[in-house]
Write a protein that holds these residues in place. Structure first.
Motif, PDB file in Angstrom:
ATOM      1  N   ILE A 207       0.835  -1.200   0.000  1.00 60.36           N
ATOM      2  CA  ILE A 207       0.000   0.000   0.000  1.00 60.36           C
ATOM      3  C   ILE A 207       0.870   1.251   0.000  1.00 60.36           C
ATOM      4  N   LEU A 208       1.884   1.292   0.868  1.00 60.54           N
ATOM      5  CA  LEU A 208       2.739   2.471   0.949  1.00 60.54           C
ATOM      6  C   LEU A 208       3.548   2.660  -0.334  1.00 60.54           C
ATOM      7  N   PHE A 209       3.966   1.568  -0.963  1.00 66.15           N
ATOM      8  CA  PHE A 209       4.702   1.700  -2.222  1.00 66.15           C
ATOM      9  C   PHE A 209       3.803   2.309  -3.298  1.00 66.15           C
ATOM     10  N   VAL A 210       2.580   1.819  -3.411  1.00 69.19           N
ATOM     11  CA  VAL A 210       1.642   2.350  -4.405  1.00 69.19           C
ATOM     12  C   VAL A 210       1.336   3.823  -4.131  1.00 69.19           C
ATOM     13  N   LEU A 211       1.177   4.187  -2.855  1.00 63.32           N
ATOM     14  CA  LEU A 211       0.950   5.585  -2.517  1.00 63.32           C
ATOM     15  C   LEU A 211       2.181   6.431  -2.847  1.00 63.32           C
ATOM     16  N   GLY A 212       3.370   5.844  -2.714  1.00 63.80           N
ATOM     17  CA  GLY A 212       4.578   6.540  -3.124  1.00 63.80           C
ATOM     18  C   GLY A 212       4.560   6.859  -4.610  1.00 63.80           C
ATOM     19  N   LEU A 213       4.040   5.952  -5.422  1.00 62.89           N
ATOM     20  CA  LEU A 213       3.883   6.233  -6.852  1.00 62.89           C
ATOM     21  C   LEU A 213       2.859   7.333  -7.078  1.00 62.89           C
ATOM     22  N   PHE A 214       1.778   7.296  -6.312  1.00 58.24           N
ATOM     23  CA  PHE A 214       0.670   8.239  -6.495  1.00 58.24           C
ATOM     24  C   PHE A 214       1.087   9.674  -6.194  1.00 58.24           C
ATOM     25  N   PHE A 215       1.885   9.885  -5.154  1.00 57.52           N
ATOM     26  CA  PHE A 215       2.201  11.241  -4.709  1.00 57.52           C
ATOM     27  C   PHE A 215       3.315  11.910  -5.514  1.00 57.52           C
ATOM     28  N   LEU A 216       3.854  11.246  -6.545  1.00 63.93           N
ATOM     29  CA  LEU A 216       4.887  11.883  -7.354  1.00 63.93           C
ATOM     30  C   LEU A 216       4.346  13.106  -8.089  1.00 63.93           C
ATOM     31  N   SER A 217       3.188  12.960  -8.708  1.00 61.18           N
ATOM     32  CA  SER A 217       2.677  14.018  -9.568  1.00 61.18           C
ATOM     33  C   SER A 217       1.162  13.990  -9.577  1.00 61.18           C
ATOM     34  N   THR A 218       0.541  15.146  -9.896  1.00 56.29           N
ATOM     35  CA  THR A 218      -0.919  15.212 -10.002  1.00 56.29           C
ATOM     36  C   THR A 218      -1.399  14.849 -11.399  1.00 56.29           C
ATOM     37  N   ARG A 219      -0.477  14.602 -12.310  1.00 55.14           N
ATOM     38  CA  ARG A 219      -0.852  14.276 -13.682  1.00 55.14           C
ATOM     39  C   ARG A 219      -1.042  12.767 -13.844  1.00 55.14           C
ATOM     40  N   PHE A 220      -1.936  12.392 -14.769  1.00 59.22           N
ATOM     41  CA  PHE A 220      -2.306  10.987 -14.949  1.00 59.22           C
ATOM     42  C   PHE A 220      -1.203  10.180 -15.628  1.00 59.22           C
ATOM     43  N   PRO A 222       2.207  10.227 -15.667  1.00 56.50           N
ATOM     44  CA  PRO A 222       3.280   9.631 -14.841  1.00 56.50           C
ATOM     45  C   PRO A 222       2.793   8.467 -13.994  1.00 56.50           C
ATOM     46  N   LEU A 223       1.585   8.588 -13.441  1.00 58.45           N
ATOM     47  CA  LEU A 223       1.050   7.494 -12.630  1.00 58.45           C
ATOM     48  C   LEU A 223       0.826   6.254 -13.477  1.00 58.45           C
ATOM     49  N   LEU A 224       0.288   6.441 -14.690  1.00 53.95           N
ATOM     50  CA  LEU A 224       0.033   5.308 -15.581  1.00 53.95           C
ATOM     51  C   LEU A 224       1.330   4.587 -15.933  1.00 53.95           C
ATOM     52  N   TRP A 225       2.385   5.337 -16.263  1.00 56.57           N
ATOM     53  CA  TRP A 225       3.659   4.717 -16.595  1.00 56.57           C
ATOM     54  C   TRP A 225       4.216   3.922 -15.425  1.00 56.57           C
ATOM     55  N   GLN A 226       4.143   4.498 -14.243  1.00 55.77           N
ATOM     56  CA  GLN A 226       4.694   3.831 -13.062  1.00 55.77           C
ATOM     57  C   GLN A 226       3.922   2.563 -12.707  1.00 55.77           C
ATOM     58  N   VAL A 227       2.592   2.662 -12.663  1.00 58.22           N
ATOM     59  CA  VAL A 227       1.770   1.515 -12.292  1.00 58.22           C
ATOM     60  C   VAL A 227       1.895   0.403 -13.328  1.00 58.22           C
ATOM     61  N   ASN A 275      11.195  11.242 -14.056  1.00 59.90           N
ATOM     62  CA  ASN A 275      12.482  11.133 -14.729  1.00 59.90           C
ATOM     63  C   ASN A 275      12.503   9.891 -15.609  1.00 59.90           C
ATOM     64  N   ARG A 276      13.276   9.945 -16.670  1.00 56.40           N
ATOM     65  CA  ARG A 276      13.206   8.869 -17.659  1.00 56.40           C
ATOM     66  C   ARG A 276      13.648   7.522 -17.103  1.00 56.40           C
ATOM     67  N   TRP A 277      14.440   7.542 -15.999  1.00 60.07           N
ATOM     68  CA  TRP A 277      14.901   6.269 -15.422  1.00 60.07           C
ATOM     69  C   TRP A 277      13.940   5.707 -14.370  1.00 60.07           C
ATOM     70  N   ARG A 278      12.999   6.536 -13.902  1.00 61.42           N
ATOM     71  CA  ARG A 278      12.142   6.063 -12.808  1.00 61.42           C
ATOM     72  C   ARG A 278      11.290   4.850 -13.197  1.00 61.42           C
ATOM     73  N   PRO A 279      10.660   4.806 -14.387  1.00 59.95           N
ATOM     74  CA  PRO A 279       9.893   3.592 -14.726  1.00 59.95           C
ATOM     75  C   PRO A 279      10.733   2.321 -14.701  1.00 59.95           C
ATOM     76  N   PHE A 280      12.017   2.426 -15.079  1.00 64.05           N
ATOM     77  CA  PHE A 280      12.893   1.248 -15.068  1.00 64.05           C
ATOM     78  C   PHE A 280      13.235   0.841 -13.626  1.00 64.05           C
ATOM     79  N   ILE A 281      13.427   1.853 -12.765  1.00 64.49           N
ATOM     80  CA  ILE A 281      13.674   1.556 -11.355  1.00 64.49           C
ATOM     81  C   ILE A 281      12.431   0.936 -10.726  1.00 64.49           C
ATOM     82  N   ILE A 282      11.268   1.483 -11.062  1.00 66.69           N
ATOM     83  CA  ILE A 282      10.005   0.927 -10.554  1.00 66.69           C
ATOM     84  C   ILE A 282       9.836  -0.508 -11.039  1.00 66.69           C
TER      85      ILE A 282
END
Length: 433
Positions: A207-220, A222-227, A275-282
């Motif tokens: 839950i906390l990891f997913v919320l960490g993804l959510f609080f990065l940005s208010t735009r849809f 970035p969240l879609l790429w991360q999830v 950042n362009r590397w964050r999806p790969f880290i995720i």
């Protein structure tokens, strides 16, 4: 503002970092040569302490939590000595019948694991045996509500029965010769709630990891790429681990999962861009979380011949749980985001979040009943007070909207700081404590 930061961090830390896990019991049932053999792997400390595990997912929700923790520190022989006088009552609480006739079970062996980390449960294995009544061709077991959930697995036959019994449920009649294996669709449907339950309410780290993804940005976007990256990764390793292709000890996986929580939360504090590397880290972190999910399925076991439907059902349940977490978070902060964008007025937001904060605090008190704790596995305060704190942050964000990036400054950053604090505690606990 510093006081709000500190209050939120302490509230979330106090609510989450001290939870002691409770796992479902595992039962293996075999009938051979006129003998019924049942092997139960369960929480022996809870049995000795005579506490109810119905609906409980951590022992801190129990009135006898301190007694359970004391028993976890006992050497195996000492705990076995406490268990033996209670076995007669325990067996009587089980309802095992064959062909409608009660099976006369006795205890043949008690094995207790050595003392390890007393913050975590250890396994106690009870071996029960009894004669099969003449003429019986079916057997059934009703698991007492007081002992939480049971995964019951039939052994030694083709197309064996596998069932997940909530406390108080019955397996129904199981054919002794096999043939009660669930269909693919039934197995798929059975494992969806198992996966969902692993996220809500039991998967605090996920839950906390997913919320960490959510609080990065208010735009849809970035969240879609991360999830999407996270989902793809944990699906891959979940399948590989379940199929036996890869295996990593929990002592390595669990601290790394905690570290992943810290990373995403801290990055939220220093940057609001994808950042362009964050999806790969995720993606890499998702591989770790998939191994964590696999450990849950390893405890439950997968029915032979229905591995794929069970795996898909569990994964669907996990995804539904993650989407539910994101939906709850989005609904709560949505109006604050609109105010920050200049799309809504300040005064209604102040009133809305003020009322929500009061309601959540009140619900924490009003719903903090034994029934709520049995269903949700923790006190109502654990669930509602962090929502109250988030409502307060949203009210502050709306009030100070004239400042640049008010939502990020007063909502996203403090929330991420609290998440990082909890993740850091878990990392230290899992490595050093």
């Amino acid at each position: 503002m510093k006081a709000i930061w500190v209050s939120l961090c302490l509230m979330m830390a106090a609510a989450m970092v001290s939870a002691h896990e409770v796992r479902p019991a595992i039962g293996d049932l075999e009938v051979a040569e006129g003998q019924v053999d049942i092997t139960l792997t369960l929480n022996g400390e809870a049995l000795v302490a005579d506490v109810s595990l119905e609906g409980i997912d951590n022992t801190d929700a129990l009135d006898a939590s301190e007694e359970v923790d004391r028993l976890r520190a006992l050497e195996p022989e000492a705990l076995r000595g406490e268990l033996e006088p209670r076995m007669s009552d325990f067996i009587q609480s089980l309802s095992v019948t064959a062909g409608g006739v009660p099976v006369d079970l006795t205890t043949t062996q008690i094995d207790v694991d050595v003392v390890g980390n007393t913050e975590l449960p250890r396994d106690t294995v009870l071996s029960l045996s009894g004669p099969l009544p003449d003429g019986a061709n079916t057997i059934s077991l009703t698991w007492p509500a007081a002992y939480g959930a049971l995964v019951l697995r039939q052994q030694g036959v083709e197309e064996p029965y596998t069932g997940y019994l909530e406390g108080g449920q019955s397996s129904g009649d199981i054919q002794l010769g096999g043939g009660d294996e669930a269909s693919g669709w039934a197995t798929f449907a059975t494992y969806i709630p198992v996966g969902f339950d692993h996220i809500l309410p039991k998967g605090l780290d996920h839950i906390l990891f997913v919320l960490g993804l959510f609080f990065l940005s208010t735009r849809f976007a970035p969240l879609l790429w991360q999830v999407s990256s996270f989902t793809l990764a944990h699906t891959v390793t979940l399948a590989m681990a379940v199929l036996g292709i890869v295996s990593v000890p929990g002592s390595i996986v669990e601290p790394l999962i905690a570290a992943s929580i810290v990373y995403v939360a801290v990055e939220n504090i220093v940057s609001d861009k994808l950042n362009r590397w964050r999806p790969f880290i995720i993606f890499g972190f998702g591989l770790l979380h998939g191994l964590g999910f696999a450990s849950v399925l390893g405890e439950f076991g997968l029915p032979e011949g229905q591995v794929v439907p069970a795996l898909i059902g569990f994964n669907v349940g996990v995804e539904l749980g993650q989407l539910t977490v994101i939906a709850i978070a989005f609904i709560l902060v949505w109006y604050a985001i609109r105010v920050d964008r200049g799309e809504a007025d300040v005064a209604p937001a102040q009133g809305l979040y003020g009322v929500l904060a009061v309601i959540f605090v009140g619900l924490g008190f009003a719903m903090n009943t034994p029934g709520f704790q049995e269903i949700m596995g923790a006190s109502a305060m654990v669930f509602f007070w962090p929502l109250a704190a988030l409502s307060v942050l949203c009210a502050v964000s709306a009030t100070l909207v004239d400042q640049l990036d008010a939502y990020r400054r007063y909502v996203a950053v403090p929330s991420s700081a609290a998440i990082a604090l909890v993740g850091a505690y878990w990392f230290v606990e899992r490595v050093f404590l």
